[in-house]
Scaffold this motif. Sequence first.
Motif, PDB file in Angstrom:
ATOM      1  N   ALA A  85       0.840  -1.200   0.000  1.00 56.12           N
ATOM      2  CA  ALA A  85       0.000   0.000   0.000  1.00 56.12           C
ATOM      3  C   ALA A  85       0.874   1.249   0.000  1.00 56.12           C
ATOM      4  O   ALA A  85       0.595   2.227  -0.707  1.00 56.12           O
ATOM      5  CB  ALA A  85      -0.924  -0.008   1.220  1.00 56.12           C
ATOM      6  N   VAL A  93      -5.588   3.100   5.221  1.00 59.59           N
ATOM      7  CA  VAL A  93      -6.033   1.723   5.027  1.00 59.59           C
ATOM      8  C   VAL A  93      -7.256   1.488   5.894  1.00 59.59           C
ATOM      9  O   VAL A  93      -7.500   2.204   6.880  1.00 59.59           O
ATOM     10  CB  VAL A  93      -4.930   0.693   5.379  1.00 59.59           C
ATOM     11  CG1 VAL A  93      -3.719   0.880   4.470  1.00 59.59           C
ATOM     12  CG2 VAL A  93      -4.522   0.796   6.846  1.00 59.59           C
ATOM     13  N   THR A 164      -7.224   1.897   1.057  1.00 62.34           N
ATOM     14  CA  THR A 164      -6.831   0.531   0.697  1.00 62.34           C
ATOM     15  C   THR A 164      -7.375  -0.478   1.700  1.00 62.34           C
ATOM     16  O   THR A 164      -7.172  -0.348   2.916  1.00 62.34           O
ATOM     17  CB  THR A 164      -5.296   0.414   0.639  1.00 62.34           C
ATOM     18  OG1 THR A 164      -4.799   1.313  -0.350  1.00 62.34           O
ATOM     19  CG2 THR A 164      -4.873  -1.010   0.285  1.00 62.34           C
TER      20      THR A 164
END
Length: 363
Positions: A85, A93, A164
């Motif tokens: 990521a 995230v 993400t």
Amino acid sequence: MVKLANNPTSLTKGWSGIIEAYRPYLPVNETTPVVTLLEGNTPLIPVPQIAAQIGRQVQVYVKYDGLNPTGSFKDRGMTMAISKAKEAGAQAVICASTGNTSAAAAAYARRCGMRALVIIPDGYVALGKLAQALLYGAEVIAIDGNFDEALTVVKQLAENYPITLVNSLNPYRLEGQKTAAFEVVDILGDAPDWLCVPVGNAGNISAYWMGFCQYHQVGKCQKLPKMMGFQAAGSAPLIAGHPISSPNTVATAIRIGNPANWDKAIATQESSQGEFNAVTDAEILEAYQLLASREGIFCEPASAASVAGLLKCRDQVPSGSTVVCVLTGNGLKDPDAAIKYSDNSVKAGIAPNLEVVADLVGF
């Protein structure tokens, strides 16, 4: 006892985390920013008291992944997911979690300066895990629903916003988790005959199989294990053959009614000629207590499902075989369970007097 093999990945010296240890087997390159807490290198511990209950010269080990930095196997997948990521330029995230994923996601994300957003089912996360996520700096939202509903929400958020997803639907998670299989082979010198693992979202059993198959393809092991997955009886969709709308078990880490990796897990079971079986909460708690009181190993209740399952299926274990049971999380993740289900209690209100205490303990 199995003669332990020489370890080509230096599991005892100079450990630098799973990405550096197993770089040739992972989807990283020289420019990938490695975000690590030196996860992996967890012990494979013989458990002779459990082996004695099976007999027939069966050797039993536990892979104690509760000794990872945040206390669970999720660190293996998270070092990969967060590193990739970061490589992609992500600023935040998100995950749904019953606890362990949130702790790992928060630790690794905050280590590299990312926001960590966590959605949990309200009231169904052990306090030890929630405390970790909060202290690491996660932004935690508790929904009035179960894990499966939380996962639906985070998938929708990841699809519609610049964030993400780091649940095990993220392919890098399983890539990291497969390294546990590498470590098992590196220690034993070959794959075990059986690999017993708790099953919740079904990512870990799939990841272990990936790892064993990859090592087998390059000649690092000569055989492949029978993959034995165990679900809590009140949360056993793979055994029922359909999602469970209201999963219920004391083993909160595997209280999942619709596993995200369902198809991968079935493919693993079929390819390895393994099985899925259900274990009751009573059987899980018996194994939980046995591991602690007889083997000195404190795992969280969900971890003990692997040992409970092995003991339940003991008559199926071939004579002379080697079995590895995966312990996915540390017992300190759920201290309330330890106190609630212990057979022992504190003797309180005792005078600080030698004779009184000596008499109390039987001297």
